[in-house]
Design an enzyme around this catalytic site. Structure first.
Site, PDB file in Angstrom:
ATOM      1  N   ARG A 155      31.867 -43.526  -4.000  1.00 23.19           N
ATOM      2  CA  ARG A 155      32.682 -44.609  -3.455  1.00 23.19           C
ATOM      3  C   ARG A 155      33.671 -45.155  -4.466  1.00 23.19           C
ATOM      4  NH1 ARG A 155      27.484 -47.615  -0.949  1.00 23.19           N
ATOM      5  NH2 ARG A 155      26.817 -47.070  -3.041  1.00 23.19           N
ATOM      6  N   ILE A 156      33.234 -45.358  -5.717  1.00 26.47           N
ATOM      7  CA  ILE A 156      34.135 -45.902  -6.729  1.00 26.47           C
ATOM      8  C   ILE A 156      35.136 -44.849  -7.161  1.00 26.47           C
ATOM      9  CG2 ILE A 156      34.264 -46.909  -9.035  1.00 26.47           C
ATOM     10  CD1 ILE A 156      31.476 -48.089  -8.552  1.00 26.47           C
ATOM     11  N   ASP A 175      32.816 -32.727  -8.655  1.00 30.80           N
ATOM     12  CA  ASP A 175      31.687 -33.342  -7.953  1.00 30.80           C
ATOM     13  C   ASP A 175      31.005 -32.255  -7.137  1.00 30.80           C
ATOM     14  OD1 ASP A 175      29.900 -34.718  -6.267  1.00 30.80           O
ATOM     15  OD2 ASP A 175      31.128 -36.533  -6.364  1.00 30.80           O
ATOM     16  N   ALA A 234      33.929 -46.366 -17.132  1.00 38.57           N
ATOM     17  CA  ALA A 234      33.538 -47.693 -16.645  1.00 38.57           C
ATOM     18  C   ALA A 234      32.404 -47.564 -15.651  1.00 38.57           C
ATOM     19  CB  ALA A 234      34.739 -48.393 -16.004  1.00 38.57           C
ATOM     20  N   ALA A 235      31.646 -46.465 -15.776  1.00 42.13           N
ATOM     21  CA  ALA A 235      30.560 -46.189 -14.819  1.00 42.13           C
ATOM     22  C   ALA A 235      29.212 -46.611 -15.395  1.00 42.13           C
ATOM     23  CB  ALA A 235      30.560 -44.711 -14.446  1.00 42.13           C
ATOM     24  N   ARG A 236      28.641 -45.768 -16.233  1.00 41.54           N
ATOM     25  CA  ARG A 236      27.344 -46.047 -16.856  1.00 41.54           C
ATOM     26  C   ARG A 236      27.357 -45.548 -18.289  1.00 41.54           C
ATOM     27  NH1 ARG A 236      26.722 -49.188 -13.491  1.00 41.54           N
ATOM     28  NH2 ARG A 236      25.087 -49.389 -11.909  1.00 41.54           N
ATOM     29  N   ASP A 260      33.857 -49.258 -21.095  1.00 38.50           N
ATOM     30  CA  ASP A 260      33.313 -50.531 -20.600  1.00 38.50           C
ATOM     31  C   ASP A 260      31.789 -50.549 -20.631  1.00 38.50           C
ATOM     32  OD1 ASP A 260      33.659 -53.133 -19.359  1.00 38.50           O
ATOM     33  OD2 ASP A 260      32.901 -52.242 -17.510  1.00 38.50           O
ATOM     34  N   GLU A 265      22.820 -51.535 -24.234  1.00 38.63           N
ATOM     35  CA  GLU A 265      23.530 -52.806 -24.021  1.00 38.63           C
ATOM     36  C   GLU A 265      22.555 -53.965 -24.157  1.00 38.63           C
ATOM     37  OE1 GLU A 265      25.585 -52.678 -20.288  1.00 38.63           O
ATOM     38  OE2 GLU A 265      26.835 -50.981 -20.862  1.00 38.63           O
ATOM     39  N   HIS A 283      31.163 -54.379 -20.611  1.00 40.01           N
ATOM     40  CA  HIS A 283      30.626 -54.104 -19.261  1.00 40.01           C
ATOM     41  C   HIS A 283      31.152 -55.136 -18.253  1.00 40.01           C
ATOM     42  CE1 HIS A 283      27.047 -52.087 -17.036  1.00 40.01           C
ATOM     43  NE2 HIS A 283      28.064 -52.312 -16.216  1.00 40.01           N
ATOM     44  N   GLY A 285      32.875 -54.314 -15.460  1.00 40.80           N
ATOM     45  CA  GLY A 285      33.193 -53.671 -14.184  1.00 40.80           C
ATOM     46  C   GLY A 285      32.957 -54.544 -12.969  1.00 40.80           C
ATOM     47  N   ALA A 286      31.872 -55.307 -12.973  1.00 42.75           N
ATOM     48  CA  ALA A 286      31.549 -56.166 -11.820  1.00 42.75           C
ATOM     49  C   ALA A 286      31.887 -57.624 -12.078  1.00 42.75           C
ATOM     50  CB  ALA A 286      30.069 -56.037 -11.478  1.00 42.75           C
TER      51      ALA A 286
END
Length: 536
Positions: A155-156, A175, A234-236, A260, A265, A283, A285-286
């Site tokens: 989705r992202i 993917d 910017a995922a994980r 990010d 962390e 981090h 992103g959200a």
């Protein structure tokens, strides 16, 4: 406003958006506690039916055990690192989060990092604030016409690709779980990871963190990249080897990076932090007002659904994946009631149960109907609450084999759900029902062990099997009437005159086991059972 004593208690352990609190205010007793104050949290959980947290409150086995009434743990965010999901599942407690709340914010963060890296935005800003005017040092590159490689078209990843398309880029993606036609519809060409590394001017990572994706891009992969590539994650944290990336930047193979997320962390020290051409953020992103509001609102709605006994699509420990289609949702209570009737008629737990779903409804994913039926099967069997979460566990513990069968054809009904099972002695029991939509919306029982029925699936139902003969209905009616039990509806089904018959009664009050046995004995019934469909 005066709170009713029987209103479910929703415990808010961290700050929540006002809109989320509004969703809960009318139906629940909303209480607040500082989730980081452990003694206060455990004490407050004693009365809680649901708890909503963010990232600071730890909901572990001890906390779950402190909430004997707890039905839902909700995390207003994407991750669940602070929630002990197995402990919740074992107790039948639903765990929900907000998986889509931050997808736009995360995609935009990746775009922001890519732009910042391309134009040296962060380092140029720092230099200017330090009194240095060095335009030539911070000459960047344009994005138009460049090849952007997207690692992960979830989705992202899709949102990121759509935004990058507006810059006039060529989009390629790696993917293994997406079909080429789907990628083509997005204007993206699917390639292997090696090809993506070789061709991309910019690479952005959008994968979940799994054992398969940790370390996906390391020294070996970075040795293949197009010289000067700029990489964004910017995922994980941990998807890209930070030391290997630092080495590649040091050697000049990688022209810059926007990072990010980190393997560990909070992160305040990394080999990447020494480079001017690395934009590093903590981090974020959200971290937008909109994402936080969406997360709170989403979990508040999920809590409300769960406490009202509805299916919750965002429950992470419910064994039915995906969003439940609108056409399927009305069949959930029907399937649950069929499971209740099955257990009542069978008189115990079956060795194997098949849930059969027929009609055009099977064009949708109907796997959740098996879950709903399983919940109904055990609702009168165990003392603990039976939920969508622990129903499969209860079946497994009792060795009950469950399967789902679908059939696109349904002759007499638009949709039909049948629960059929074999008892340990070999006897087969079946019960079928249908959902009628529209102004006459209703759940109907249509069959029981081959006897045709036309009965609304609601209230308290009594079933008697006996040899067909005159006077039976009056006898049962008199016994119930003498006991003050009113009959709301009655139906008799038989295969032939003088043969086996099935009498079904809908009554207005609970029928005690001894009264049911007395009625059965008076007519020589071979079996008699009762089921309360108000409890589901």
């Amino acid at each position: 406003m005066t709170l009713s004593a029987d209103r479910p208690v929703v415990l808010i352990a961290e700050e929540l958006a006002p809109a989320a609190l509004e969703v809960l205010a009318d139906d629940f007793d909303v209480r607040h506690v500082d989730g980081t104050d452990r003694p206060k949290l455990l004490a407050a959980l004693a009365d809680a039916h649901a708890i909503i947290v963010r990232s600071a409150t730890k909901v572990d086995a001890e906390a779950i055990a402190a909430g004997p009434r707890l039905k839902v743990v909700a995390r207003a965010g994407v991750g669940l690192d602070n929630v002990e999901v197995p402990a919740a599942t074992a107790r039948g407690v639903m765990v929900v989060n907000a998986p889509t709340s931050n997808i736009v914010s995360a995609a935009e963060q990746a775009v922001a990092l890519l732009l910042a890296v391309a134009r040296h935005t962060a380092s140029a800003s720092t230099a200017l604030k330090n009194g240095e005017w060095k335009r030539s040092k911070y000459t960047g590159v344009e994005i138009v016409g460049k090849t952007v490689g997207v690692v992960g078209l979830g989705r992202i990843g899709v949102l990121f690709a759509q935004r990058m398309a507006a810059f006039g880029t060529r989009l390629i993606a790696y993917d293994p779980y997406i079909q080429p036609a789907r990628a083509a519809a997005l204007g993206v060409r699917l390639v292997g990871l090696d090809e993506l590394l070789r061709e991309s001017d910019f690479i952005s990572i959008h994968l979940p963190k799994t054992p398969e994706t940790v370390g996906l891009i390391g020294a070996k992969e970075l040795a293949q990249v197009k010289p000067g590539v700029r990489i964004v994650n910017a995922a994980r944290g941990g998807l890209i080897d930070e030391q290997a990336l630092a080495d590649a930047i040091e050697e000049g193979r990688v022209g810059g990076a926007g990072i990010d997320v980190y393997a560990k962390e909070p992160c305040t020290s990394s080999p990447l932090f020494k480079f001017d051409n690395v934009v590093a953020t903590p981090h974020l992103g959200a971290s937008t007002n909109e994402a936080q509001d969406k997360a709170g609102l989403a979990v508040a709605k999920s809590v409300k659904l769960a406490l009202q006994g509805e299916f919750v699509p965002d429950a992470v420990n419910v064994q039915a994946g995906g969003v439940v289609a609108e056409d399927v949702r009305p069949l959930l209570p029907l399937a649950e009631k069929l499971g209740q009737v099955f257990t009542a008629v069978a008189g115990g737990v079956a060795a194997a149960v098949t849930v059969e779903v027929s009609g055009e409804i099977v064009a949708n994913d109907v796997s959740v109907l098996k879950l709903a039926a399983t919940k109904g099967l055990f609702s009168a069997v165990v003392e603990d609450q039976v939920t969508y979460v622990n129903a499969p566990l209860l079946a497994g513990e009792r060795g009950v084999e469950l399967q789902l069968v679908t059939n696109a054809e349904s002759v007499e009904h638009a949709n039909l759900v049948t629960v059929r099972g074999a008892l340990p002695d070999g006897q087969v029991v079946s019960v079928s029902g249908t959902y009628i939509a529209g102004p006459r919306e209703a759940e109907k029982l249509t069959e029981l062990d081959g006897f045709a029925l036309e009965l609304t699936a609601e209230g308290i139902l009594l079933f008697f099997r006996y040899v067909d003969r005159p006077g039976v209905v009056g006898t049962v009616g008199s016994i119930l009437g003498d006991a003050g039990v009113n009959i709301a509806a009655m139906q008799v089904a038989r295969r032939e005159a003088g043969g086996e018959a099935l009498m079904t009664l809908t009554v207005d009050g609970t029928v005690a086991p001894d009264l049911l046995a007395k009625a059965a004995e008076s007519i020589g019934a071979t079996t008699a059972s009762a089921v309360d469909l108000t409890q589901h």
